[in-house]
Design a protein around this motif. Structure first.
Motif, PDB file in Angstrom:
ATOM      1  N   ARG A 107       0.849  -1.250   0.003  1.00  0.00           N
ATOM      2  CA  ARG A 107      -0.069   0.041  -0.030  1.00  0.00           C
ATOM      3  C   ARG A 107       0.837   1.226  -0.021  1.00  0.00           C
ATOM      4  O   ARG A 107       0.575   2.217  -0.833  1.00  0.00           O
ATOM      5  CB  ARG A 107      -0.665   0.121   1.268  1.00  0.00           C
ATOM      6  CG  ARG A 107      -2.063   1.032   1.305  1.00  0.00           C
ATOM      7  CD  ARG A 107      -2.980   1.074   2.346  1.00  0.00           C
ATOM      8  NE  ARG A 107      -2.309   0.540   3.866  1.00  0.00           N
ATOM      9  CZ  ARG A 107      -2.463  -0.257   4.223  1.00  0.00           C
ATOM     10  NH1 ARG A 107      -2.714  -1.296   3.788  1.00  0.00           N
ATOM     11  NH2 ARG A 107      -1.768  -0.287   5.428  1.00  0.00           N
ATOM     12  N   GLY A 117       1.956   1.992  -3.474  1.00  0.00           N
ATOM     13  CA  GLY A 117       0.933   2.487  -4.512  1.00  0.00           C
ATOM     14  C   GLY A 117       0.721   1.152  -5.171  1.00  0.00           C
ATOM     15  O   GLY A 117      -0.116   1.378  -6.300  1.00  0.00           O
ATOM     16  N   ILE A 118       0.938   0.066  -4.729  1.00  0.00           N
ATOM     17  CA  ILE A 118       0.421  -1.138  -5.577  1.00  0.00           C
ATOM     18  C   ILE A 118      -0.806  -1.554  -5.421  1.00  0.00           C
ATOM     19  O   ILE A 118      -1.532  -1.317  -4.353  1.00  0.00           O
ATOM     20  CB  ILE A 118       1.188  -2.349  -4.948  1.00  0.00           C
ATOM     21  CG1 ILE A 118       2.630  -2.210  -5.346  1.00  0.00           C
ATOM     22  CG2 ILE A 118       0.672  -3.767  -5.724  1.00  0.00           C
ATOM     23  CD1 ILE A 118       3.606  -3.192  -4.811  1.00  0.00           C
ATOM     24  N   SER A 119      -1.798  -1.666  -6.682  1.00  0.00           N
ATOM     25  CA  SER A 119      -2.984  -1.784  -6.883  1.00  0.00           C
ATOM     26  C   SER A 119      -3.241  -3.511  -7.091  1.00  0.00           C
ATOM     27  O   SER A 119      -2.534  -3.884  -7.611  1.00  0.00           O
ATOM     28  CB  SER A 119      -3.671  -0.951  -7.878  1.00  0.00           C
ATOM     29  OG  SER A 119      -3.282  -1.605  -9.071  1.00  0.00           O
ATOM     30  N   TYR A 158      -0.257  -4.419  -9.673  1.00  0.00           N
ATOM     31  CA  TYR A 158       0.277  -3.404 -10.326  1.00  0.00           C
ATOM     32  C   TYR A 158       0.728  -2.408  -9.699  1.00  0.00           C
ATOM     33  O   TYR A 158       0.322  -2.078  -8.563  1.00  0.00           O
ATOM     34  CB  TYR A 158      -0.697  -3.064 -11.299  1.00  0.00           C
ATOM     35  CG  TYR A 158      -1.414  -4.014 -12.274  1.00  0.00           C
ATOM     36  CD1 TYR A 158      -0.992  -4.400 -13.607  1.00  0.00           C
ATOM     37  CD2 TYR A 158      -2.568  -4.623 -11.859  1.00  0.00           C
ATOM     38  CE1 TYR A 158      -1.404  -5.284 -14.557  1.00  0.00           C
ATOM     39  CE2 TYR A 158      -3.149  -5.811 -12.748  1.00  0.00           C
ATOM     40  CZ  TYR A 158      -2.444  -6.090 -14.192  1.00  0.00           C
ATOM     41  OH  TYR A 158      -3.092  -6.931 -14.943  1.00  0.00           O
ATOM     42  N   ASP A 159       2.122  -1.556 -10.254  1.00  0.00           N
ATOM     43  CA  ASP A 159       2.434  -0.626  -9.676  1.00  0.00           C
ATOM     44  C   ASP A 159       1.640   0.775  -9.982  1.00  0.00           C
ATOM     45  O   ASP A 159       0.714   0.365 -10.880  1.00  0.00           O
ATOM     46  CB  ASP A 159       3.907  -0.479  -9.860  1.00  0.00           C
ATOM     47  CG  ASP A 159       4.223  -0.296 -11.413  1.00  0.00           C
ATOM     48  OD1 ASP A 159       3.523   0.096 -12.246  1.00  0.00           O
ATOM     49  OD2 ASP A 159       5.579  -0.294 -11.747  1.00  0.00           O
ATOM     50  N   THR A 160       2.125   1.822  -9.722  1.00  0.00           N
ATOM     51  CA  THR A 160       1.502   3.015  -9.970  1.00  0.00           C
ATOM     52  C   THR A 160       1.565   3.256 -11.546  1.00  0.00           C
ATOM     53  O   THR A 160       0.369   3.902 -12.080  1.00  0.00           O
ATOM     54  CB  THR A 160       2.123   4.409  -9.480  1.00  0.00           C
ATOM     55  OG1 THR A 160       3.423   4.195  -9.666  1.00  0.00           O
ATOM     56  CG2 THR A 160       1.727   4.307  -7.892  1.00  0.00           C
ATOM     57  N   GLU A 161       2.423   2.727 -12.420  1.00  0.00           N
ATOM     58  CA  GLU A 161       2.350   2.877 -13.818  1.00  0.00           C
ATOM     59  C   GLU A 161       1.494   1.811 -14.522  1.00  0.00           C
ATOM     60  O   GLU A 161       1.432   2.036 -16.019  1.00  0.00           O
ATOM     61  CB  GLU A 161       3.713   2.989 -14.258  1.00  0.00           C
ATOM     62  CG  GLU A 161       4.370   3.936 -13.659  1.00  0.00           C
ATOM     63  CD  GLU A 161       5.888   4.286 -14.460  1.00  0.00           C
ATOM     64  OE1 GLU A 161       6.324   3.343 -15.131  1.00  0.00           O
ATOM     65  OE2 GLU A 161       6.693   5.143 -13.888  1.00  0.00           O
ATOM     66  N   GLY A 162       0.744   0.970 -13.997  1.00  0.00           N
ATOM     67  CA  GLY A 162      -0.007  -0.139 -14.594  1.00  0.00           C
ATOM     68  C   GLY A 162       1.043  -1.491 -14.930  1.00  0.00           C
ATOM     69  O   GLY A 162       0.743  -2.202 -15.547  1.00  0.00           O
ATOM     70  N   SER A 205       7.051  -4.582 -13.554  1.00  0.00           N
ATOM     71  CA  SER A 205       7.626  -3.328 -12.818  1.00  0.00           C
ATOM     72  C   SER A 205       8.900  -3.670 -12.394  1.00  0.00           C
ATOM     73  O   SER A 205       9.241  -4.923 -12.040  1.00  0.00           O
ATOM     74  CB  SER A 205       6.578  -3.136 -11.654  1.00  0.00           C
ATOM     75  OG  SER A 205       6.792  -2.368 -10.858  1.00  0.00           O
TER      76      SER A 205
END
Length: 284
Positions: free
Chosen positions: A219, A222-224, A239-243, A277
């Protein structure tokens, strides 16, 4: 056969190229399906013969490359029927089989070929194939847990996974403890190239503490998390913040509880899902 999406695609392509070359050379192919099945099987056997050497020096637990289907994707009927044959647990069991044993077992048990066809495809005698299959089946059965056609996994797996990941990301220890089996096991595959557990972690409390710490760190980075079907089981892609892909998690659910959690973080096993990533790689 391979446990690798990319290598499986290469084998299929090589088989079709062989068919094309044979036709251009004037060879009459009466049954393209039989030709391609034989070619793919024998190429798979050759692949496994060389892969076994590489697996002996693999760092940490080995898990197959994840086969991911979007959580809302309508899967074809044949995918549902093959779900148990795609599961990471089943593919890991197959690693105990020799290459020809694995081919015979898959052709007979999973795809339902008769012994005559299995013999033709593998280049063995029918009697030999019967013996090979019996031996392979015993070895697989010895390592397999009891099969349970669990309604949570079959019908409500996506919702179960969603609640699990919500509890993990929210640090809800009580909810997690209620979803994990007492003897739950967590396995990770980083291949020595990504941060993950190097040995299996067992036990509800130990796994819960590890999950909360891991998802708390995710979290902050910024991992989704996007729920998905993973090898016929509920799971998610991270995914990371850049997808870019960070990892994949598969949940093995039975009797309303999570029995095993498998996490694939080895960047070499994620490339077929999209750009990987830098968070998936160890920092040196």
């Amino acid at each position: 056969m391979t446990g690798s999406v990319g290598d499986a695609e290469d084998i299929v392509q090589d088989a079709f190229l062989g068919l094309t070359r044979a036709r251009r050379a004037g060879t009459t192919i009466a049954d393209p399906k039989a030709y391609l099945t034989t070619a793919v099987t024998r190429l798979g056997i050759n692949y496994l013969s060389s892969a076994r050497v590489r697996r002996e020096t693999y760092v940490g637990d080995w898990l197959p490359e994840p086969v991911v289907v979007a959580a809302d994707a309508p899967g074809p009927a044949e995918h549902a029927e093959l779900a148990d044959s795609l599961s990471m647990a089943f593919l890991v069991l197959l690693e105990a089989l020799r290459p020809v044993e694995r081919a015979v077992f898959m052709l007979r048990e999973v795809f339902g070929y008769g012994y005559g066809d299995v013999a033709r495809i593998t280049g063995k005698t029918e009697v030999n194939c019967r013996q090979i299959f019996a031996r392979a089946r015993r070895r697989v059965a010895a390592g397999a847990p009891p099969r349970r056609d669990d309604p949570v996994r079959r019908a409500e797996g996506g919702e179960f996974a969603r609640r699990f990941f919500e509890a993990a990301t929210g640090g809800d220890m009580e909810a997690l403890l209620g979803m994990l089996a007492p003897d739950v096991i967590l396995r990770g595959d980083g291949g020595g190239k990504a941060q993950t557990v190097t040995r299996a972690i067992a036990g509800r409390e130990r796994v819960t503490r590890l999950l909360i710490g891991t998802f708390d760190r995710a979290r902050t980075l910024g991992i989704s998390i996007r729920p998905a079907g993973v090898n016929g089981r509920p799971g998610a892609v991270l995914y990371d913040t850049e997808g870019y892909v960070v990892g994949v998690i598969e949940l093995d659910v039975a009797d309303g509880e999570i029995q095993t959690i498998r996490s694939v973080n080895n960047p070499d096993k994620l490339g077929h899902l999209g750009p990987v990533s830098t968070l998936a790689r160890l920092r040196t």
